[in-house]
Design a protein around this motif. Structure first.
Motif, mmCIF file in Angstrom:
data_model
loop_
_atom_site.group_PDB
_atom_site.id
_atom_site.type_symbol
_atom_site.label_atom_id
_atom_site.label_comp_id
_atom_site.label_asym_id
_atom_site.label_seq_id
_atom_site.Cartn_x
_atom_site.Cartn_y
_atom_site.Cartn_z
ATOM 1 N N GLN A 131 46.870 19.777 22.908
ATOM 2 C CA GLN A 131 45.773 20.655 22.053
ATOM 3 C C GLN A 131 46.213 21.379 20.397
ATOM 4 N N VAL A 132 47.682 21.900 20.938
ATOM 5 C CA VAL A 132 48.358 23.110 19.910
ATOM 6 C C VAL A 132 49.824 22.891 20.239
ATOM 7 N N SER A 133 50.269 22.203 19.159
ATOM 8 C CA SER A 133 52.027 21.367 18.722
ATOM 9 C C SER A 133 53.087 22.011 18.382
ATOM 10 N N PRO A 134 53.871 23.689 18.157
ATOM 11 C CA PRO A 134 55.050 24.234 17.214
ATOM 12 C C PRO A 134 54.547 22.988 16.410
ATOM 13 N N LEU A 135 55.078 21.495 16.319
ATOM 14 C CA LEU A 135 54.774 20.149 14.909
ATOM 15 C C LEU A 135 53.650 20.295 14.151
ATOM 16 N N ALA A 136 54.437 20.342 12.431
ATOM 17 C CA ALA A 136 52.900 19.929 11.965
ATOM 18 C C ALA A 136 53.667 19.657 10.359
ATOM 19 N N GLY A 137 53.084 18.445 9.785
ATOM 20 C CA GLY A 137 53.469 18.406 8.757
ATOM 21 C C GLY A 137 54.440 17.577 8.788
ATOM 22 N N ILE A 138 54.862 16.978 7.244
ATOM 23 C CA ILE A 138 55.534 16.145 6.967
ATOM 24 C C ILE A 138 57.029 15.564 6.779
ATOM 25 N N TYR A 139 57.811 15.091 7.942
ATOM 26 C CA TYR A 139 59.440 14.796 8.446
ATOM 27 C C TYR A 139 60.180 13.620 8.415
ATOM 28 N N ALA A 140 61.501 13.803 7.715
ATOM 29 C CA ALA A 140 62.015 12.463 8.197
ATOM 30 C C ALA A 140 62.475 12.396 9.392
ATOM 31 N N VAL A 141 62.267 11.408 9.482
ATOM 32 C CA VAL A 141 63.227 10.888 11.361
ATOM 33 C C VAL A 141 63.655 9.953 11.268
#
Length: 227
Positions: A131-141
């Motif tokens: 439910q909660v993640s430190p990741l959020a946003g748009i990334y180059a992967v």
């Protein structure tokens, strides 16, 4: 690792005394013979258990206890909290430095809402299962598992407010790639944060933003290759 035991941290587990933690979990359930812990490890209700208590219990129940020292980088302690903070702030390079490897999330590609393909940017979707993640946003992967070499992509991590999403997920548009990969297991390596997740007034505005994200992703990997 041969086995990973994931304890459900519910109210019953949370209320275990340090003594009950040792007897019930370590001795009866895990049949512990040798225990390796960090030098700041605390356990049991109100964090009442420590290394000294484990040593004492080890003599009683017949297991050894080994303490691992703190590891520091740049005079700061390496910890899961510091790694999460690096990920949350978008500092992928620091997260990789602290982990000793790139930060990656793996999973099976699942069916999504098919919105990406209507915008000419099809995505591979992975569930975050939290439910909660430190990741959020748009990334180059980089996407691993679809060939001998990783593929480049732009990933959105979050609930997708622009399309009224609710579920936390990873959506990856793999650059210059076509193919049915539903059910395939892939690894998504997070290299660089491009921007925060944003709500857009229309699908046209969202499509334009994704196009810019793809351009930014290409530019990022071109810079990396030339450095």
């Amino acid at each position: 690792l041969d086995y990973v035991f994931l304890a459900r941290f519910d109210q019953e587990f949370r209320s275990l005394t340090a003594r009950a933690f040792i007897e019930r979990l370590l001795v009866k359930q895990l049949n512990c013979r040798h225990l390796v812990i960090g030098d700041d490890f605390r356990f049991g209700c109100d964090r009442s258990g420590d290394f000294a208590l484990l040593q004492q219990a080890g003599k009683e129940f017949g297991f050894q206890v080994e303490q691992t020292p703190t590891v520091s980088l740049a005079e700061d302690r390496v910890s899961s909290t510091r790694i999460r903070q690096a990920i949350q702030s978008g500092d992928c390079a620091l997260a990789e430095h602290l982990l000793g490897r790139p930060f990656m999330i793996s999973g099976h590609v699942r069916h999504g809402d098919k919105i990406g393909r209507t915008l000419d940017f099809p995505t591979a979707n992975l569930s975050l299962n939290r439910q909660v993640s430190p990741l959020a946003g748009i990334y180059a992967v980089k996407v691993h598992g679809l060939g001998e070499q990783p593929l480049f992509g732009a990933a959105n991590v979050g609930t997708r407010p622009a399309v009224n999403g609710r579920e936390n997920r990873i959506e990856v548009h793999i650059l210059d790639f076509k193919g049915d990969i539903y059910g395939r297991r892939i690894g998504v390596e997070f290299c660089h944060k491009l921007r925060a997740e944003t709500n857009f007034p229309s699908l046209d505005a969202l499509k334009a933003a994704i196009a810019n994200d793809v351009l930014a992703t290409r530019a990022y990997f071109q810079r990396v290759e030339h450095d």
